[in-house]
Design a protein around this motif. Structure first.
Motif, PDB file in Angstrom:
ATOM      1  N   ALA A 261       0.820  -1.211   0.000  1.00  8.80           N
ATOM      2  CA  ALA A 261       0.000   0.000   0.000  1.00  8.80           C
ATOM      3  C   ALA A 261       0.855   1.262   0.000  1.00  8.80           C
ATOM      4  O   ALA A 261       0.457   2.295  -0.552  1.00  8.80           O
ATOM      5  CB  ALA A 261      -0.928  -0.006   1.209  1.00  8.80           C
ATOM      6  N   ALA A 262       2.022   1.207   0.610  1.00 10.89           N
ATOM      7  CA  ALA A 262       2.898   2.377   0.648  1.00 10.89           C
ATOM      8  C   ALA A 262       3.322   2.805  -0.749  1.00 10.89           C
ATOM      9  O   ALA A 262       3.627   3.986  -0.978  1.00 10.89           O
ATOM     10  CB  ALA A 262       4.129   2.077   1.502  1.00 10.89           C
ATOM     11  N   PHE A 263       3.335   1.874  -1.691  1.00 11.63           N
ATOM     12  CA  PHE A 263       3.720   2.195  -3.063  1.00 11.63           C
ATOM     13  C   PHE A 263       2.511   2.347  -3.992  1.00 11.63           C
ATOM     14  O   PHE A 263       2.617   3.007  -5.029  1.00 11.63           O
ATOM     15  CB  PHE A 263       4.633   1.094  -3.621  1.00 11.63           C
ATOM     16  CG  PHE A 263       5.952   0.979  -2.922  1.00 11.63           C
ATOM     17  CD1 PHE A 263       7.017   1.787  -3.302  1.00 11.63           C
ATOM     18  CD2 PHE A 263       6.141   0.083  -1.887  1.00 11.63           C
ATOM     19  CE1 PHE A 263       8.248   1.699  -2.661  1.00 11.63           C
ATOM     20  CE2 PHE A 263       7.363  -0.023  -1.244  1.00 11.63           C
ATOM     21  CZ  PHE A 263       8.419   0.801  -1.623  1.00 11.63           C
ATOM     22  N   VAL A 264       1.378   1.766  -3.626  1.00  8.21           N
ATOM     23  CA  VAL A 264       0.237   1.724  -4.548  1.00  8.21           C
ATOM     24  C   VAL A 264      -0.858   2.706  -4.168  1.00  8.21           C
ATOM     25  O   VAL A 264      -1.374   3.435  -5.015  1.00  8.21           O
ATOM     26  CB  VAL A 264      -0.337   0.283  -4.619  1.00  8.21           C
ATOM     27  CG1 VAL A 264      -1.576   0.244  -5.510  1.00  8.21           C
ATOM     28  CG2 VAL A 264       0.711  -0.680  -5.131  1.00  8.21           C
ATOM     29  N   GLU A 265      -1.232   2.732  -2.890  1.00  8.03           N
ATOM     30  CA  GLU A 265      -2.351   3.567  -2.442  1.00  8.03           C
ATOM     31  C   GLU A 265      -1.828   4.709  -1.568  1.00  8.03           C
ATOM     32  O   GLU A 265      -1.822   4.624  -0.346  1.00  8.03           O
ATOM     33  CB  GLU A 265      -3.368   2.721  -1.661  1.00  8.03           C
ATOM     34  CG  GLU A 265      -3.961   1.566  -2.440  1.00  8.03           C
ATOM     35  CD  GLU A 265      -4.819   2.027  -3.616  1.00  8.03           C
ATOM     36  OE1 GLU A 265      -4.922   3.246  -3.846  1.00  8.03           O
ATOM     37  OE2 GLU A 265      -5.383   1.164  -4.303  1.00  8.03           O
ATOM     38  N   THR A 266      -1.380   5.763  -2.200  1.00  6.68           N
ATOM     39  CA  THR A 266      -0.829   6.910  -1.471  1.00  6.68           C
ATOM     40  C   THR A 266      -1.860   8.006  -1.219  1.00  6.68           C
ATOM     41  O   THR A 266      -1.572   8.963  -0.502  1.00  6.68           O
ATOM     42  CB  THR A 266       0.359   7.503  -2.254  1.00  6.68           C
ATOM     43  OG1 THR A 266      -0.079   7.861  -3.578  1.00  6.68           O
ATOM     44  CG2 THR A 266       1.486   6.483  -2.362  1.00  6.68           C
ATOM     45  N   ASN A 267      -3.060   7.876  -1.795  1.00  6.56           N
ATOM     46  CA  ASN A 267      -4.115   8.876  -1.613  1.00  6.56           C
ATOM     47  C   ASN A 267      -4.842   8.630  -0.291  1.00  6.56           C
ATOM     48  O   ASN A 267      -5.459   7.581  -0.105  1.00  6.56           O
ATOM     49  CB  ASN A 267      -5.107   8.805  -2.782  1.00  6.56           C
ATOM     50  CG  ASN A 267      -6.153   9.906  -2.697  1.00  6.56           C
ATOM     51  OD1 ASN A 267      -6.140  10.738  -1.783  1.00  6.56           O
ATOM     52  ND2 ASN A 267      -7.056   9.919  -3.663  1.00  6.56           N
ATOM     53  N   PRO A 268      -4.785   9.573   0.661  1.00  6.84           N
ATOM     54  CA  PRO A 268      -5.445   9.362   1.972  1.00  6.84           C
ATOM     55  C   PRO A 268      -6.949   9.152   1.865  1.00  6.84           C
ATOM     56  O   PRO A 268      -7.551   8.518   2.741  1.00  6.84           O
ATOM     57  CB  PRO A 268      -5.106  10.634   2.753  1.00  6.84           C
ATOM     58  CG  PRO A 268      -3.912  11.214   2.065  1.00  6.84           C
ATOM     59  CD  PRO A 268      -4.053  10.849   0.628  1.00  6.84           C
ATOM     60  N   GLU A 269      -7.581   9.696   0.829  1.00  8.87           N
ATOM     61  CA  GLU A 269      -9.027   9.564   0.675  1.00  8.87           C
ATOM     62  C   GLU A 269      -9.452   8.111   0.496  1.00  8.87           C
ATOM     63  O   GLU A 269     -10.568   7.736   0.852  1.00  8.87           O
ATOM     64  CB  GLU A 269      -9.503  10.394  -0.529  1.00  8.87           C
ATOM     65  CG  GLU A 269      -9.346  11.894  -0.354  1.00  8.87           C
ATOM     66  CD  GLU A 269     -10.201  12.423   0.798  1.00  8.87           C
ATOM     67  OE1 GLU A 269     -11.329  11.930   0.958  1.00  8.87           O
ATOM     68  OE2 GLU A 269      -9.735  13.310   1.530  1.00  8.87           O
ATOM     69  N   LEU A 270      -8.569   7.307  -0.075  1.00  8.88           N
ATOM     70  CA  LEU A 270      -8.911   5.908  -0.310  1.00  8.88           C
ATOM     71  C   LEU A 270      -8.983   5.108   0.989  1.00  8.88           C
ATOM     72  O   LEU A 270      -9.545   4.004   1.011  1.00  8.88           O
ATOM     73  CB  LEU A 270      -7.885   5.270  -1.250  1.00  8.88           C
ATOM     74  CG  LEU A 270      -7.837   5.824  -2.685  1.00  8.88           C
ATOM     75  CD1 LEU A 270      -6.689   5.204  -3.450  1.00  8.88           C
ATOM     76  CD2 LEU A 270      -9.161   5.563  -3.391  1.00  8.88           C
ATOM     77  N   TRP A 271      -8.414   5.651   2.062  1.00 10.71           N
ATOM     78  CA  TRP A 271      -8.407   4.937   3.336  1.00 10.71           C
ATOM     79  C   TRP A 271      -9.590   5.318   4.215  1.00 10.71           C
ATOM     80  O   TRP A 271      -9.781   4.721   5.279  1.00 10.71           O
ATOM     81  CB  TRP A 271      -7.103   5.229   4.086  1.00 10.71           C
ATOM     82  CG  TRP A 271      -5.892   4.682   3.385  1.00 10.71           C
ATOM     83  CD1 TRP A 271      -5.183   5.281   2.384  1.00 10.71           C
ATOM     84  CD2 TRP A 271      -5.277   3.421   3.616  1.00 10.71           C
ATOM     85  NE1 TRP A 271      -4.147   4.472   1.978  1.00 10.71           N
ATOM     86  CE2 TRP A 271      -4.174   3.321   2.721  1.00 10.71           C
ATOM     87  CE3 TRP A 271      -5.519   2.371   4.496  1.00 10.71           C
ATOM     88  CZ2 TRP A 271      -3.344   2.214   2.685  1.00 10.71           C
ATOM     89  CZ3 TRP A 271      -4.691   1.269   4.465  1.00 10.71           C
ATOM     90  CH2 TRP A 271      -3.616   1.196   3.567  1.00 10.71           C
ATOM     91  N   LYS A 272     -10.383   6.308   3.795  1.00  6.53           N
ATOM     92  CA  LYS A 272     -11.534   6.748   4.579  1.00  6.53           C
ATOM     93  C   LYS A 272     -12.746   5.877   4.265  1.00  6.53           C
ATOM     94  O   LYS A 272     -13.008   5.536   3.113  1.00  6.53           O
ATOM     95  CB  LYS A 272     -11.857   8.217   4.276  1.00  6.53           C
ATOM     96  CG  LYS A 272     -10.768   9.185   4.701  1.00  6.53           C
ATOM     97  CD  LYS A 272     -11.164  10.620   4.380  1.00  6.53           C
ATOM     98  CE  LYS A 272     -10.075  11.609   4.804  1.00  6.53           C
ATOM     99  NZ  LYS A 272     -10.452  13.005   4.478  1.00  6.53           N
ATOM    100  N   ILE A 273     -13.485   5.509   5.301  1.00  7.36           N
ATOM    101  CA  ILE A 273     -14.722   4.741   5.133  1.00  7.36           C
ATOM    102  C   ILE A 273     -15.850   5.737   4.892  1.00  7.36           C
ATOM    103  O   ILE A 273     -16.186   6.537   5.765  1.00  7.36           O
ATOM    104  CB  ILE A 273     -14.995   3.873   6.372  1.00  7.36           C
ATOM    105  CG1 ILE A 273     -13.843   2.883   6.583  1.00  7.36           C
ATOM    106  CG2 ILE A 273     -16.320   3.127   6.222  1.00  7.36           C
ATOM    107  CD1 ILE A 273     -13.984   2.047   7.842  1.00  7.36           C
ATOM    108  N   GLN A 274     -16.437   5.679   3.698  1.00 12.04           N
ATOM    109  CA  GLN A 274     -17.364   6.711   3.261  1.00 12.04           C
ATOM    110  C   GLN A 274     -18.819   6.423   3.621  1.00 12.04           C
ATOM    111  O   GLN A 274     -19.637   7.340   3.665  1.00 12.04           O
ATOM    112  CB  GLN A 274     -17.269   6.886   1.727  1.00 12.04           C
ATOM    113  CG  GLN A 274     -15.865   7.140   1.213  1.00 12.04           C
ATOM    114  CD  GLN A 274     -15.356   8.523   1.544  1.00 12.04           C
ATOM    115  OE1 GLN A 274     -16.118   9.404   1.931  1.00 12.04           O
ATOM    116  NE2 GLN A 274     -14.050   8.739   1.396  1.00 12.04           N
ATOM    117  N   SER A 275     -19.181   5.170   3.843  1.00 12.40           N
ATOM    118  CA  SER A 275     -20.598   4.848   4.045  1.00 12.40           C
ATOM    119  C   SER A 275     -20.731   3.641   4.965  1.00 12.40           C
ATOM    120  O   SER A 275     -19.765   2.924   5.247  1.00 12.40           O
ATOM    121  CB  SER A 275     -21.276   4.554   2.705  1.00 12.40           C
ATOM    122  OG  SER A 275     -20.723   3.389   2.110  1.00 12.40           O
ATOM    123  N   GLY A 276     -21.968   3.423   5.413  1.00 10.83           N
ATOM    124  CA  GLY A 276     -22.253   2.254   6.233  1.00 10.83           C
ATOM    125  C   GLY A 276     -22.078   0.961   5.469  1.00 10.83           C
ATOM    126  O   GLY A 276     -21.727  -0.076   6.052  1.00 10.83           O
TER     127      GLY A 276
END
Length: 390
Positions: A261-276
């Protein structure tokens, strides 16, 4: 099915008794039924959990959860649940850690979590839950091939059980190949969009190509899963604390996914839980798919053996097909049905071969033991001093 269950349980328990085959008959019938019932119920629950995992994971991908973030949360939750419980409940039976064991745990995590879950999510994204489940039915055949390559499995094609294992393996691999290279026409929801222009034809071509890649990823998923099952059996002999083993596996798998994830998912928004809905899929993945399933499968492997654990796989495929059609509106395709049928035929052929091999081996061992006892008794009679009493 129950006969096979008893044969596998008898074999495992007799191994744990250090070769003494006279301890089991002394057990009460109620105790033996209890062991068989527990293993049967555990395997049924295991397949139901797996079926739900297919559907929930596809829902998570459909709503946009990252393919890397999802397994990170999944294994983090599983570790938080299992770690403390394993620490306190297995204090006495947990062997001391060694560097060799840590390396084995790391390898188990690489196969059973990182490669297994990574390939699975990629395959599920491009293919469908039903065919992901169908491909998993080839795991016993792949397990057999790997065990044979590592000389953990013997093949005697002059006997029926040896031929059944070989033919079953060929059928399973052939079925997986058909699913991968031939999709075929849909069997449900027959309506297709009319390909009236080059744009629609190009979209359909890309969809077919993605399906093939999805099946290739699922093959990688099955290979890593089979490798995990083969490797786990000897590790359990050296480290029989099942929950602790699962916790260490989750820990190293989490570390490996965080590095990815340190190399692939660097966008903090992708780690936020958006819905139930996202929260539910992550909690299900962590509590059920990672925590309960990993612990339950580890226990079942120790009690019934790695091949027997896979005997209930076709039930999972049926459950997934019904749930995917009702919940996700998935279609069934001719190529998938033909391939799944071949895989299931190969599955039961391999499992019948394993059962028959153990039955014949048990008979041969008992005959050898009886002959040895009779020979010893005859020698004792011959060596006995002659009596002087007339």
């Amino acid at each position: 099915m129950l006969h096979f269950l008893f044969a596998e349980s008898y074999f495992i328990q007799s191994q744990g008794a250090k070769g003494s085959r006279r301890r089991l008959p002394n057990m009460g019938s109620e105790s033996m039924v209890s062991v068989k019932t527990k293993l049967l119920v555990a395997l049924l629950v295991l397949q139901l959990c797996y079926a739900g995992t297919h559907i929930v994971s596809r829902v998570a991908l459909n709503i946009g959860v990252s393919k890397v973030v999802y397994p990170v949360y999944r294994n983090l939750i599983a570790l938080l649940l299992l770690g403390p419980f394993a620490y306190f409940s297995e204090k006495k039976e947990r062997p001391p850690l060694t560097f060799s064991l840590l390396v084995q745990f790391f390898l188990l995590a690489s196969l059973g979590i990182t490669a297994n879950q990574g390939f699975y999510l990629l395959g599920l994204y491009y293919a469908s839950p039903t065919f992901a489940s169908a491909m998993q039915n080839s795991v016993p055949a792949i397990t057999f091939v790997m065990a044979f390559a590592l000389r953990l499995e013997k093949v005697d094609i002059s006997r029926r059980y040896g031929l059944a294992k070989v033919l079953g393996t060929i059928a399973s691999i052939g079925g997986a190949t058909i699913i991968t290279i031939y999709k075929g026409p849909p069997l449900l929801h027959q309506t297709h969009p009319q390909l009236g222009n080059s744009l629609e034809e190009d979209m359909y071509s890309r969809k077919m190509q993605n399906w093939t890649w999805g099946c290739v990823y699922l093959v990688g998923h099955c290979l890593s899963w089979a490798g995990w099952m083969v490797l786990q059996a000897p590790v359990l002999r050296n480290y029989p604390a099942k929950l602790s083993l699962t916790s260490f596996t989750c820990f190293f798998g989490l570390i490996q996914f965080l590095i990815i994830a340190a190399f692939v998912e660097t966008n903090p928004e992708l780690w936020k839980i958006q819905s139930g809905e996202e929260l539910f899929t992550i909690l299900y993945a962590g509590v059920v798919a990672a925590g309960i399933v990993f612990s339950l499968q580890t226990w079942c492997i120790q009690k019934g053996g790695p091949v027997f654990v896979a005997v209930f796989q076709p039930m999972q495929t049926l459950l997934v097909a019904v749930m995917a059609s009702l919940i996700l509106g998935d279609q069934l395709y001719l190529g998938g049905i033909i391939g799944a049928a071949l895989i299931m035929l190969g599955l039961y052929s391999v499992l019948w071969g394993k059962t028959e091999e153990k039955r014949v081996g048990s008979q041969d061992q008992e005959q050898t033991l009886t002959k040895h006892l009779l020979d010893t008794e005859n020698r004792d009679k011959d060596d006995a001093p002659a009596s002087d009493i007339p």
